[in-house]
Enzyme design. Structure first.
Site, PDB file in Angstrom:
ATOM      1  N   SER A 192       9.903   3.884  -7.636  1.00  0.00           N
ATOM      2  CA  SER A 192       8.967   3.154  -8.491  1.00  0.00           C
ATOM      3  C   SER A 192       9.657   2.809  -9.809  1.00  0.00           C
ATOM      4  O   SER A 192      10.692   2.136  -9.796  1.00  0.00           O
ATOM      5  CB  SER A 192       7.699   3.974  -8.683  1.00  0.00           C
ATOM      6  OG  SER A 192       6.673   3.187  -9.236  1.00  0.00           O
ATOM      7  N   ASP A 243       4.252  -4.075  -1.237  1.00  0.00           N
ATOM      8  CA  ASP A 243       4.196  -2.912  -2.121  1.00  0.00           C
ATOM      9  C   ASP A 243       2.840  -2.847  -2.820  1.00  0.00           C
ATOM     10  O   ASP A 243       2.382  -3.821  -3.435  1.00  0.00           O
ATOM     11  CB  ASP A 243       5.324  -2.990  -3.143  1.00  0.00           C
ATOM     12  CG  ASP A 243       5.440  -1.739  -3.974  1.00  0.00           C
ATOM     13  OD1 ASP A 243       6.231  -0.866  -3.599  1.00  0.00           O
ATOM     14  OD2 ASP A 243       4.720  -1.629  -4.981  1.00  0.00           O
ATOM     15  N   HIS A 267       3.711   2.455  -1.127  1.00  0.00           N
ATOM     16  CA  HIS A 267       4.507   2.496  -2.350  1.00  0.00           C
ATOM     17  C   HIS A 267       5.329   3.779  -2.353  1.00  0.00           C
ATOM     18  O   HIS A 267       4.791   4.867  -2.137  1.00  0.00           O
ATOM     19  CB  HIS A 267       3.604   2.439  -3.586  1.00  0.00           C
ATOM     20  CG  HIS A 267       4.359   2.387  -4.883  1.00  0.00           C
ATOM     21  ND1 HIS A 267       5.245   1.371  -5.183  1.00  0.00           N
ATOM     22  CD2 HIS A 267       4.381   3.223  -5.954  1.00  0.00           C
ATOM     23  CE1 HIS A 267       5.759   1.570  -6.377  1.00  0.00           C
ATOM     24  NE2 HIS A 267       5.262   2.699  -6.868  1.00  0.00           N
TER      25      HIS A 267
END
Length: 364
Positions: free
Chosen positions: A100, A208, A257
């Site tokens: 991330s 995502d 994610h």
């Protein structure tokens, strides 16, 4: 956060060998600046702090105190200095990895870490990057909204504001590609990647969830509108297109994610190849190219991008659960749950509905 791996022994052909025989250090993400900040607590700034996807940015219309420090880039420098005295000095390879915001942090810092080690006299350490779920697009939002909080602010605007507040540092080679004041461009993978000197393996879901959130596509369990569905499909195409020139990549057509932080990271496959296998092939290709300049090995793929066009059309995607009932859904149930019209989609593809359902089930 960022994870440091320094390998001091030769790679092994066993499963998960790409991440075995390593010394590793985990650095919690506490700087809220995408690992770019160089702004100490004592520096006077004007602005209103707003959290954004675990980070913070500034609204210059409101004045705040100087109680916040954003020092992500400096944290990495200090960790490298400390690791040199804990075995890194004898390493052959250092792998800088993150998920991330940490994935974006890898892109922003991998060359700087290599330069730092060179300046410290450790030119023999090969520095590499593994960027997971940090390859964001500065695309047009599905529905434009004023930038008033974490959900409504477009990715470009959030970074544009944040980089000023964080005193964000971007690699010099990328910075030179843009006009003064436009360094925010370097936070987007497809813009910074061509400027990097160190090899980087990019891991990215084609759909995502964090990207969809900042694009104002909220999958709340209600059937999606046709415009949303077309937007989601186009997002997959856009992201796939930005990865076409990335040498080493792993991009499953899944709605999720982060990958490498999940228990199921070894189970996901693209075109029959798992992520551990792809990382092993990447390690081998770099080892072989350093040794004798040969191209990547045959039968050992490192450029793996799903070609199927819908979220979760890959059968190895992680399980989806109904937000309300908690029950697991297969890909067909998930698409129907989202308002997917099998009859209409089959007609658009020139297929019989039964054949389309079979293709979805098999991931073709």
């Amino acid at each position: 956060g960022l994870i440091f791996f320094s390998r001091v022994t030769p790679s092994s052909p066993r499963r998960n060998a790409a991440l075995t025989q390593l010394f590793y250090r985990f650095i919690p993400y506490c700087s809220s600046d995408v690992w770019s900040g160089a702004s100490s607590k004592s520096e006077k700034r004007e602005g209103k702090v707003l959290p954004w996807a675990g980070n913070s940015f500034v609204d210059n219309e409101v004045s705040v105190s100087d109680e916040y420090a954003f020092m992500g880039a400096l944290i990495i420098q200090e960790v490298i200095k400390e690791l040199v005295g804990k075995g890194l000095s004898t390493a052959k390879v250092l792998l800088l990895a993150g998920s991330s915001a940490g994935g974006t942090g890898v892109l922003l810092n991998v060359d700087r870490v290599a330069e730092q080690l060179e300046e410290m006299g450790y030119q023999g350490i090969q520095v590499r990057g593994l960027a997971d779920s940090g390859w964001f697009l500065d695309n047009k939002q599905y529905r434009r909204t004023d930038c008033i909080d974490t959900i409504t602010c477009a990715p470009t605007e959030a970074i544009r504001r944040g980089i000023r507040y964080w005193n964000g540092i971007v690699p010099e080679r990328c910075k030179l590609q843009f006009k003064e004041g436009e360094e925010w461009n370097c936070f987007f993978g497809y813009k910074i990647y061509p400027t990097l000197r160190c090899p980087v393996f990019v891991v990215q879901w084609l759909f995502d969830e964090a990207q969809l959130t900042v694009d104002n596509v909220h999958l709340t369990g209600q059937p999606v509108q046709e415009g949303q569905w077309l937007y989601i499909q186009n997002l997959g195409r856009e992201l796939r297109n930005t990865l076409k020139d990335v040498t080493a990549s792993f991009a499953p057509a899944c709605l999720s994610h982060e990958i490498i932080t999940r228990n199921h990271w070894t189970d996901i496959q693209v075109k029959g190849t798992s992520l551990p296998r792809a990382l092993h092939c990447w390690d081998r290709s770099l080892h072989e190219s350093n040794k004798n300049g040969k191209a990547p090995l045959k039968g050992c793929p490192i450029h793996l991008i799903d070609s199927c066009p819908w979220p979760h059309c890959n059968p190895s995607c992680p399980t989806i659960r109904d937000q309300f009932t908690g029950q697991e859904m297969n890909v067909i149930q998930f698409l129907m749950h989202m308002g997917f019209d099998v009859q209409k989609m089959a007609q658009q593809q020139g297929l019989e509905p039964s054949k389309l359902l079979g293709m979805l089930s098999s991931g073709n």
